[in-house]
Design a protein around this motif. Sequence first.
Motif, short mmCIF file in Angstrom:
data_model
loop_
_atom_site.label_atom_id
_atom_site.label_comp_id
_atom_site.label_asym_id
_atom_site.label_seq_id
_atom_site.Cartn_x
_atom_site.Cartn_y
_atom_site.Cartn_z
N GLY A 509 0.64 -0.63 -0.05
CA GLY A 509 -0.12 0.17 -0.36
C GLY A 509 0.65 1.46 -0.12
O GLY A 509 2.25 1.08 -0.45
N GLU A 510 -0.07 1.78 0.47
CA GLU A 510 0.69 3.88 0.15
C GLU A 510 0.85 4.33 1.63
O GLU A 510 -0.39 4.36 2.21
N LEU A 511 1.52 5.58 2.24
CA LEU A 511 1.51 5.85 3.54
C LEU A 511 1.52 7.61 2.62
O LEU A 511 2.41 7.94 2.17
N THR A 512 0.90 8.34 3.29
CA THR A 512 0.91 9.81 3.28
C THR A 512 2.02 10.16 4.39
O THR A 512 1.44 10.32 5.69
N VAL A 513 3.17 10.59 4.78
CA VAL A 513 3.38 11.31 5.06
C VAL A 513 3.58 12.56 5.15
O VAL A 513 3.90 13.62 3.99
N THR A 514 4.79 13.34 6.70
CA THR A 514 4.95 14.65 6.60
C THR A 514 6.46 14.09 7.35
O THR A 514 6.77 13.92 7.79
N VAL A 515 7.55 16.18 6.45
CA VAL A 515 9.10 15.20 7.16
C VAL A 515 9.45 16.43 7.22
O VAL A 515 9.67 17.33 6.78
N LYS A 516 9.75 16.48 8.86
CA LYS A 516 10.85 17.63 8.84
C LYS A 516 11.99 17.76 9.70
O LYS A 516 12.45 16.06 10.24
N GLU A 517 12.85 18.68 10.47
CA GLU A 517 13.49 18.49 10.72
C GLU A 517 13.66 19.06 12.34
O GLU A 517 13.12 20.16 12.32
N ASP A 518 14.39 18.43 13.40
CA ASP A 518 14.39 18.59 14.75
C ASP A 518 15.26 18.47 14.95
O ASP A 518 15.88 17.51 15.96
#
Length: 668
Positions: A509-518
């Motif tokens: 399947g497919e996953l929706t993600v958000t990516v950010k640096e911390d």
Amino acid sequence: MFKKILIANRGEIACRVIKTAKKLGIATVAVYSDADRDALHVKMADEAVHIGPAPSNQSYIVIEKIIDAIRQTGADAVHPGYGFLSENSKFAEALDKEGVAFVGPPVGAIEAMGDKITSKKLAAEAGVSTVPGHMGLIEDAEEAVRISKSIGYPVMIKASAGGGGKGMRIAWNDAEAREGFQSSKNEAKSSFGDDRIFIEKFVTQPRHIEIQVLGDKHGTVLYLGERECSIQRRNQKVVEEAPSPFLDEATRKAMGEQAVALSKAVGYHSAGTVEFIVDGERNFYFLEMNTRLQVEHPVTELITGIDLVEEMIRVAAGEKLKIGQNDVKLNGWAIESRLYAEDPYRNFLPSIGRLTRYAPPEEGTQDDGSIIRNDTGVFEGGEISMYYDPMIAKLCTWAPTRDKAVEAMSAALDDFEVEGIGHNLPFLSAVMEHPRFQSGHITTAFIAEEWPEGFGGVVPSDQQARTLAAVAAFINHRIQKRAVLISGVLANHPRKVGRDWSVKLNGSGELTVTVKEDGSKTIVGFDDDTSLSITSNWLPGRSHAHFIVGGRRIGVKVQQNGSWLCLRWQGIDVKTYVRAPRTAELARLMPEKLPPDTSKMLLCPMPGVVTIIAVNAGDEVQEGQALATVEAMKMENVLRAERRGIVKRVAVEPGSSLAVDELIMEFE
């Protein structure tokens, strides 16, 4: 002590013997065929002698050629390794005539125990429990059928000489007994130069447990614990461990004492192995004795601290064993995984070619106290040949407990990189992660029962899919940042790295993600408001890296290929696409490319030599009927019809050498 040892073998076992010989200050001689001219064992030895063409029956098992190499180099001892001439009494006799020491047992013990028919008779006479069977020689397939019926199906058809799964077939009916007899004879003759066959009852739901013995020339024989070898495919061991998770101390002692008694009865010295079948009630039955060093000897070395090759050399030189039975202590747990050049996604068919990438995990003591050992006979850039056993390496781990040893093996497999050929690393990882294996409730039918339709890969769980999606998103983020930095240098208006991405794992399947640096971490968020933090040393171009995902350290194999990534972890081998939302939307509209129709063709599934064409053009064939036989890496593979049909044409003849997917015949 000896001054120079010739190793009458090749591959990882030759390299293994060379290491110990060098530790003892003994010079070494390698022998090699045309195919092994640039092999690792040749590079490691002090001297090397060419002994002929690639086929082993024209080189490695030709006694005269080995004797000639001894004369050329002045070697005063020979270590035979395993396979080839290791259990050939004529070879041991020839060495004795030359005044050269054989690093192995006496001729009488080889003749008595190396021959499976004779060894079973002697074991029965000595009061050792044996499996019911027919120990006499069998003339033809029809006699094999009659004997099989009298014993009662299922039966095991086995070569009298040799081992390693060669010349072995299980038959459940008359047809399989008839066919298995002929295939076993052919394999036995090809591998050992001896086509004698015997038949015994096949014990269902068995465990394969063997006892390591070690004796000197002064009457001392010890047993060094046991090895569990139940993870097998086609009677070929795949995973071994020591000790067994099944035996109790009383059974271990009883098996060990019987193994020692049998060894003493034939005047045995050197290292050897007595193999048993053990049922669910811990009743054990003698199978055979291998009068040589076993492939899986490293796990015994890891739990006992005894260098078996060194002891073999010292015994051959006439030294007494410096330990007694009470000095043998089993410490911790060790596991061995056999890395083979065979494709698990193509029913484990052999694979040959160049190792474009070969990077095993670092050997030695690890940060958690576990130990990694890798016995190998290959190197990056080397060739895997069709002429020999497909083993690439034997990866071993040791830890204080079985759970920790399994955990260490799982991590080590994830850190092992092999490219250029098909290999069974994903399958080995799948075994380590399997709950049944982890529990220790295994039999020799484990692989057949857990993967009855063959190994099609591991489908990731939801948590594993999220972990791999986070890794893919992290890698994509690094790639995008690098592109931004480059564009910033070349233009006055650098683009920005997006935060929103779609991660598609093929088959999951497919996953929706958000990516950010911390800070030093990258946070990958999912659309259910959960997230995983991830850090890694991965940089664009690296084919492997360690990632800390949600606080857990994992090793992931990374292959970049244009618009997608191939990630391998815990037996999961998955093609991964990371796309911007709009690109992902359009990609969903693209039609799937279908593979070409080969349903009316019989294609060669592995590189090998056609030995039998069983049908002719115009013949009508039935489902399951044998069509052709292809020999590859000393194993015969019978190719059968998948459905009823009529042969349109046969494209090859017996003796033809074929590549993978080369046409054998067409159907109407």
